[in-house]
Design a protein around this motif. Structure first.
Motif: not given
Ligand SMILES: CC(C)(COP(=O)(O)OP(=O)(O)OC[C@H]1O[C@@H](n2cnc3c(N)ncnc32)[C@H](O)[C@@H]1OP(=O)(O)O)[C@@H](O)C(=O)NCCC(=O)NCCSC(=O)Cc1ccccc1
Length: 321
Positions: A151, A233-235, A240, A243
């Motif tokens: 990510m 970061r994106t998440k 995470l 995921e």
């Protein structure tokens, strides 16, 4: 920016707006660029922890190099251990560049590790008593690392994003090495399957912890929230973890293994996995240096840092470092 005005003449607020415009436009920030102090500190926190975790992370598998069950497995695990050390070196260089304006260097990172100020990832404080553990680390810990690191492949900080490209590519090889161990054990004798199940039972809670506590999204002020704003970061941590469940739970079940959580299930309504959360007070204890292997591994690192003092002195005398 007004035409004819130099960047240094801007107020702090205008510099911040310019910085946010740059990262929102997808530009990369480089070490000599202006950056807010908070951005620098977040990067130092994240990258020095990531780098030192790679180095401490090589130790549980290093224990298995002399005991690997075949030459083929020995070569693969040895290559992996070397890669992890290499990742650590690469990342500590990135952290050092960020720390230089604050008058700090790699020695400070090592001192912070030894004093307990700089923490390393929870998983690397744990025991790895069987070959099944070596398989689970490479398959699921590296699998988790790929999810959390991918990510950031497009992170706003250029040197970190570039280092992660190489690191993630190598982690994919590590996860394949782990998968190969797991498949061999899952298809092996009843004793091998039992050993594998025991390792999964031992590692499950640590894997839940790997992604960190659920971030305090409501406050908008957690590290994760800040780092999402800065496009480091994106998440969130929970994104995470979910995921990870989606990718690995079906694979674990397909091998006929059980997950040591009888509440775990995918909830169609929320499209989320329901699971038994980790004991976060235990997590705090572990990462504060009270895990089963924390002190042994820190001692090993301390001794090797001391024994290699002469190498650093020789390189410094030659002005190589
Ligand atoms: C996503 C997260 C893991 C956590 O998000 P953050 O924004 O950082 O955290 P957040 O504010 O939500 O948490 C509150 C507090 O809790 C701390 N904390 C959180 N989680 C952990 C933890 N698991 N363990 C220990 N502490 C943890 C956190 O620092 C913070 O403490 P502070 O308040 O500052 O004192 C982040 O660190 C990340 O993306 N790292 C980059 C990738 C990376 O490091 N990869 C893994 C290593 S390499 C690898 O595995 C490859 C390999 C495989 C096999 C063998 C060898 C090598």
């Amino acid at each position: 920016m007004t035409v004819g005005m130099s960047f240094n003449q801007l107020s702090e607020e205008e510099k911040m707006t310019h910085f946010l415009d740059r990262i929102n436009a997808g530009e990369k920030i480089e070490p000599d660029d202006w950056m807010p102090e908070d951005y620098r500190l977040q990067l130092i926190r994240l990258i020095s922890m990531h780098g030192i975790s790679e180095i401490m992370g090589a130790l549980p598998e290093k224990e298995w190099v002399p005991k690997a069950p075949s030459l083929h497995r020995k070569l693969a695990i040895m290559a992996k251990v070397q890669d992890e050390m290499g990742h650590g070196q690469l990342l500590l260089r990135v952290a050092e560049d960020l720390m230089a304006p604050l008058g700090k260097n790699r020695h400070d990172i090592m001192e912070d590790l030894f004093s307990g100020k700089l923490k390393f990832h929870n998983v690397f404080h744990m025991d790895a008593p069987t070959w099944g553990d070596a398989g689970i680390i490479a398959w699921l810990v590296d699998g988790a690392a790929i999810i959390s690191q991918s990510m950031m492949l497009d992170s706003s900080y250029g040197p970190y994003a570039r280092a992660l490209k190489r690191i993630c590519a190598e982690e994919v090889f590590h996860a394949q090495h782990g998968e190969s161990i797991i498949l061999a054990m899952a298809e092996g004798t009843p004793e091998q399957r039992d050993m594998l199940q025991d390792s999964l039972n031992r590692w499950w809670e640590s894997l839940i912890m790997f992604f960190g506590p659920k971030s305090a999204k409501e406050t908008g002020n957690s590290n994760a929230d800040k780092n999402i704003m800065y496009k480091i970061r994106t998440k969130t941590n929970e994104d995470l973890r979910q995921e990870f469940f989606t990718k690995y739970i079906p694979r674990i079940w397909s091998l006929g293994l059980t997950i040591p959580d009888d509440t775990i299930r995918f909830d169609e309504d929320t499209q989320m996995w329901i699971y038994k959360d980790a004991d976060w007070s235990k997590f705090k204890q572990i990462v504060s240096g009270n895990g089963p292997q924390s002190q042994n591994r820190l001692d090993l690192r301390r001794r090797s840092y001391k024994n290699n003092e002469w190498v650093r002195a020789a390189l410094a005398a030659k002005k190589v470092i």
